[in-house]
Enzyme design. Structure first.
Site, PDB file in Angstrom:
ATOM      1  CG  ASN A   9      35.644  50.324   0.696  1.00  0.00           C
ATOM      2  OD1 ASN A   9      36.498  50.661   1.518  1.00  0.00           O
ATOM      3  ND2 ASN A   9      34.815  49.318   0.875  1.00  0.00           N
ATOM      4  CG  ASP A  68      30.245  44.155  -7.747  1.00  0.00           C
ATOM      5  OD1 ASP A  68      30.339  45.039  -6.881  1.00  0.00           O
ATOM      6  OD2 ASP A  68      29.149  43.630  -8.049  1.00  0.00           O
ATOM      7  CB  THR A  69      33.341  40.695  -3.853  1.00  0.00           C
ATOM      8  OG1 THR A  69      34.624  40.933  -4.409  1.00  0.00           O
ATOM      9  CG2 THR A  69      33.378  39.393  -3.074  1.00  0.00           C
ATOM     10  CG  PHE A 149      34.566  43.148   5.266  1.00  0.00           C
ATOM     11  CD1 PHE A 149      35.836  42.715   4.930  1.00  0.00           C
ATOM     12  CD2 PHE A 149      33.629  43.302   4.240  1.00  0.00           C
ATOM     13  CE1 PHE A 149      36.179  42.460   3.602  1.00  0.00           C
ATOM     14  CE2 PHE A 149      33.969  43.057   2.916  1.00  0.00           C
ATOM     15  CZ  PHE A 149      35.242  42.628   2.601  1.00  0.00           C
TER      16      PHE A 149
HETATM   17  P1  IMP Z   1      31.820  44.495  -2.639  1.00  0.00           P
HETATM   18  O1  IMP Z   1      31.263  44.385  -4.005  1.00  0.00           O
HETATM   19  O2  IMP Z   1      33.243  44.052  -2.554  1.00  0.00           O
HETATM   20  O3  IMP Z   1      31.595  45.832  -2.027  1.00  0.00           O
HETATM   21  O4  IMP Z   1      31.074  43.464  -1.723  1.00  0.00           O
HETATM   22  C1  IMP Z   1      29.652  43.444  -1.517  1.00  0.00           C
HETATM   23  C2  IMP Z   1      29.352  42.762  -0.220  1.00  0.00           C
HETATM   24  O5  IMP Z   1      29.822  41.411  -0.274  1.00  0.00           O
HETATM   25  C3  IMP Z   1      30.030  43.380   0.982  1.00  0.00           C
HETATM   26  O6  IMP Z   1      29.242  44.395   1.530  1.00  0.00           O
HETATM   27  C4  IMP Z   1      30.143  42.193   1.920  1.00  0.00           C
HETATM   28  O7  IMP Z   1      28.933  42.009   2.617  1.00  0.00           O
HETATM   29  C5  IMP Z   1      30.340  41.045   0.979  1.00  0.00           C
HETATM   30  N1  IMP Z   1      31.776  40.748   0.832  1.00  0.00           N
HETATM   31  C6  IMP Z   1      32.599  41.096  -0.194  1.00  0.00           C
HETATM   32  N2  IMP Z   1      33.845  40.633   0.000  1.00  0.00           N
HETATM   33  C7  IMP Z   1      33.797  39.956   1.184  1.00  0.00           C
HETATM   34  C8  IMP Z   1      34.782  39.265   1.928  1.00  0.00           C
HETATM   35  O8  IMP Z   1      35.966  39.154   1.561  1.00  0.00           O
HETATM   36  N3  IMP Z   1      34.365  38.727   3.081  1.00  0.00           N
HETATM   37  C9  IMP Z   1      33.080  38.815   3.535  1.00  0.00           C
HETATM   38  N4  IMP Z   1      32.134  39.460   2.890  1.00  0.00           N
HETATM   39  C10 IMP Z   1      32.488  40.035   1.706  1.00  0.00           C
END
Ligand code: IMP
Length: 196
Positions: A9, A68-69, A149
């Site tokens: 990303n 990972d979030t 987002f």
């Molecule tokens: P990723 O693991 O960071 O790709 O996050 C997985 C999903 O968690 C993303 O597709 C978002 O829907 C949500 N997400 C992660 N970080 C945020 C943030 O800072 N704000 C809002 N949604 C988040």
């Protein structure tokens, strides 16, 4: 110090480069011409982060980290959590995910939620470290704001009148889960570079 960021990303690479101190040079998978999708089949954020970092470390044999979030909502027993990106289905849009969360919560009075970021840092096969960053707040009854987002428009951090969706990116960055996790990794790396 060079660190590979195990993500495809480009937005994350840009966001992270802005947070880390200048002695760390982040290398993206795009720069390394690594286009293979990375499997994220873990049962929790920790497993996913580790899986991504280890996969990329095994490929390049160089220090690397991944992130990972997830959004964890108390009244939904921690959901959407590790499924945050695909909560309303495999190819769900942010809007669909947000609508699903709001529908599931309905008029539930307990709106407590938190964003949780896990960073996995692999320095060598024997040296693996994890860092956690949290941002605690509440889910509103409906979306507010157009910035950011994911779940930003429905998440209001504790102590603020605005949702993440109503904040500028620097306002959000000052208090975000990702920033907190990166601050922890930064202070670790400073000590790692110059051990006492
Ligand atoms: P990723 O693991 O960071 O790709 O996050 C997985 C999903 O968690 C993303 O597709 C978002 O829907 C949500 N997400 C992660 N970080 C945020 C943030 O800072 N704000 C809002 N949604 C988040």
């Amino acid at each position: 110090m060079r660190l590979i960021f195990a993500t495809h990303n480009p937005n994350k690479v840009r966001e992270i480069q802005a947070i880390v101190p200048s002695y760390i040079k982040i290398q993206s998978l795009a720069e390394l011409d690594y286009n293979t999708p990375i499997i994220e089949s873990g049962y929790n954020l920790e497993e996913n982060a580790l899986m991504k970092a280890k996969t990329v470390y095994d490929q390049f044999k160089r220090a690397c980290f991944s992130e990972d979030t997830g959004l964890e909502i108390a009244a939904l027993h921690g959901a959407p959590g590790v499924h945050s990106a695909r909560y309303a289905g495999e190819n769900a849009t942010d809007k669909e995910n947000v609508q699903k969360v709001l529908a599931q919560l309905g008029d539930e009075p307990n709106r407590k939620a938190r964003f949780r970021t896990i960073l996995a840092l692999v320095m060598s096969p024997e040296e693996i470290y994890m860092f956690e960053g949290l941002c605690i707040g509440n889910i509103l009854m409906g979306p507010q704001g157009v910035h950011g987002f994911g779940y930003d428009p429905i998440f209001q951090p504790n102590g603020y009148e605005k949702t993440f969706g109503e904040m500028t990116s620097s306002e959000k960055q000052a208090i975000s889960h990702r920033t907190h996790a990166f601050e922890k990794m930064n202070s670790f790396l400073v000590r790692y570079r110059s051990p006492r």
